[in-house]
Design a protein around this motif. Structure first.
Motif, short mmCIF file in Angstrom:
data_model
loop_
_atom_site.label_atom_id
_atom_site.label_comp_id
_atom_site.label_asym_id
_atom_site.label_seq_id
_atom_site.Cartn_x
_atom_site.Cartn_y
_atom_site.Cartn_z
N ASP A 39 7.58 -5.14 -1.94
CA ASP A 39 9.10 -5.14 -1.59
C ASP A 39 9.69 -4.00 -1.96
N ARG A 83 3.82 -8.98 -4.61
CA ARG A 83 4.63 -9.07 -3.45
C ARG A 83 6.12 -8.33 -3.79
N ASN A 100 6.76 0.17 7.84
CA ASN A 100 5.97 -0.36 6.65
C ASN A 100 4.66 0.23 6.72
#
Length: 486
Positions: A218, A214, A265
């Motif tokens: 990010d 994660r 994204n």
């Protein structure tokens, strides 16, 4: 005939009789109760079906019907959508044998009891198992058993979605401070699943990321998904990350950027994959092919800009996207015989197929050549289909066919094993077909799952007697190779 066989025959006859009946003569309350009773019986039979699946697994009975694994049996013979999830349910709900031979009680006895009673269905079972998988390993056996008992009770009145919501509260009760969850639990629950393509050829990506993954993601999104970056709709948009981008150009691109955060994204993830595939990160080869996008299309599709192309990894691409890729590449060209559809000869005096031979096999088969196998070409091996290499088989293109690992190893002389032979007539002439050793010689079966376009073409041209040239262009992006006709 055994009692069980006779009872199933009687059951099938009874089902046919029930199917002929209607509830027109009954009142509304009875009609509603009939629907409830019907689904209760269906759920009970799911439990009995688990017993039958376990019996097949314990006795390797799947081999008698031509399946190499139990998973293949569930997928092809029972046509179960998620065979691995069903096997997990069988393992959780049925008495399993210990290493010493004795039978153990079901891991989830209360859930098994409710399914056998018809009060819950398989969707409830999967929901219960999903919650149980998230219980930290440090939780004691008694508390874990109590959680299973409570979830089974909830399942008799809640929907599968509501079981998930109740599971959140149970997990919070078992580990209120989150102190019991450790690295082992996080590693056990990590996953990333790429769903099937829908009617628009779009795919859903779902994931449960561990903390480090994660954090890394990010960082990528912070740079590559910044406003103005990696915008496919803006040819002036800076590519890669914004550190090397001209600040003025980036500001102007950001002002023009109308994408949502989710779309940025997505585009950042696409740019990251493109950098990995075309930046040399994946090396030079995967199973003998370049680790890049490889597409097989017909000359008609390229000429008409219509249809769907299949990649070596099993994805479908609209021709419009293939044309975009082709603008940045030169094609791998594989020429087929107009009549036999056989590839041109590429002789080799060694065991492993060449890259050229793998390209030719991809254009001819598209994936595993075993009938009904969905394994895409990128995950196959080159099978010596005429004669095994150990038996003097040749590594020549006309003698090779792609096969996934399990099916490649399923070829042999045993009754439950398979033999491959070249099809000598009909629309599949020139390809290799598969049959079990116990099947008649004329029951060769070819795999059409990877060449659905050809089936449509055969139907369309069924009355057309004009010979059709079956040329194929294989486009690899952005490598450049050319294999001309001999």
């Amino acid at each position: 005939m055994s009692d069980l066989v006779a009872k199933y025959a009687a059951l099938q006859a009874l089902v046919k009789e029930i199917a002929k009946e209607t509830a027109d003569a009954h009142d509304d309350e009875t009609v509603a109760q009939l629907a409830i009773d019907h689904h209760s019986v269906v759920r009970q039979f799911e439990s009995i079906g688990n017993q039958r699946i376990l019996e097949v697994s314990d006795r390797d009975a799947h081999r008698t019907v031509g399946c190499v694994t139990v998973t293949e049996f569930l997928q092809t013979k029972l046509r179960i959508t998620h065979p691995k999830k069903r096997l997990q349910a069988v393992q959780a709900l049925e008495p399993m044998h210990a290493m010493t031979g004795e039978k153990l009680p079901p891991a989830c006895p209360n859930t098994a009891r409710e399914l056998a009673a018809g009060t819950i269905g398989l969707d409830h079972v999967h929901a219960v198992l999903d919650v149980l998988k998230k219980i930290p390993s440090a939780v004691g056996v008694e508390q874990r058993a109590r959680a299973e008992e409570v979830l089974a009770e909830f399942a008799t009145t809640l929907t599968p979605k509501e079981i998930g919501a109740a599971g959140v509260r149970i997990l919070a009760h078992l580990d209120p401070d989150g102190t019991l969850t450790d690295d082992h639990d996080r590693a056990r629950n990590r996953k990333l699943n790429l769903g099937c393509q829908d009617s628009q050829l779009m795919s859903k990506l779902t994931a449960t990321l561990d903390p480090i993954t994660r954090a890394l993601f990010d960082v990528v999104l912070a740079k590559w998904a910044a406003p103005g970056m990696n915008n496919p709709d803006d040819d002036q948009s800076p590519k890669g990350d914004h550190e090397d981008a001209n600040p003025e150009l980036l500001k102007e691109a950001a002002d023009r950027d109308c994408r949502s955060q989710s779309q940025r994204n997505h585009d950042a993830f696409k740019a990251l994959l493109d950098a990995a595939v075309n930046g040399g990160l994946l090396g030079n080869s995967h199973r003998g092919l370049p680790p890049q996008i490889i597409v097989s299309i017909t000359d008609a599709q390229l000429r008409e800009h219509a249809g769907v192309a299949r990649t070596a990894t099993g994805s479908d691409l609209p021709i419009s996207d293939v044309v975009k890729l082709a603008a940045e590449a030169q094609p791998h060209l594989a020429v087929f015989s107009d009549v036999t559809n056989e590839p041109l000869f590429f002789g080799r005096s060694q065991r492993l197929a060449s890259q050229a031979q793998r390209f030719m096999a991809f254009t001819q088969y598209g994936g595993c050549s075993k009938d009904d196998c969905t394994t895409p070409f990128a995950h196959t091996e080159m099978h010596h289909a005429e004669a095994d290499w150990a038996d003097g088989g040749l590594t020549d293109s006309p003698h090779l066919a792609p096969a996934c690992g399990p099916h490649n190893r399923a070829v042999g002389a045993e009754p439950h094993q398979w033999v491959t032979e070249k099809i000598t007539d009909g629309p599949d002439k020139g390809r290799y077909g598969w049959r079990r050793n116990t099947d008649p010689p004329d029951q060769l079966r070819a795999n059409h799952l990877h060449r659905i376009d050809e089936l449509f073409e055969r139907h369309r041209n069924r009355s057309d007697t004009t010979p059709v040239v079956n040329g194929r262009f294989d486009i690899t992006w952005p490598r450049v190779h050319l294999y001309p006709a001999a």
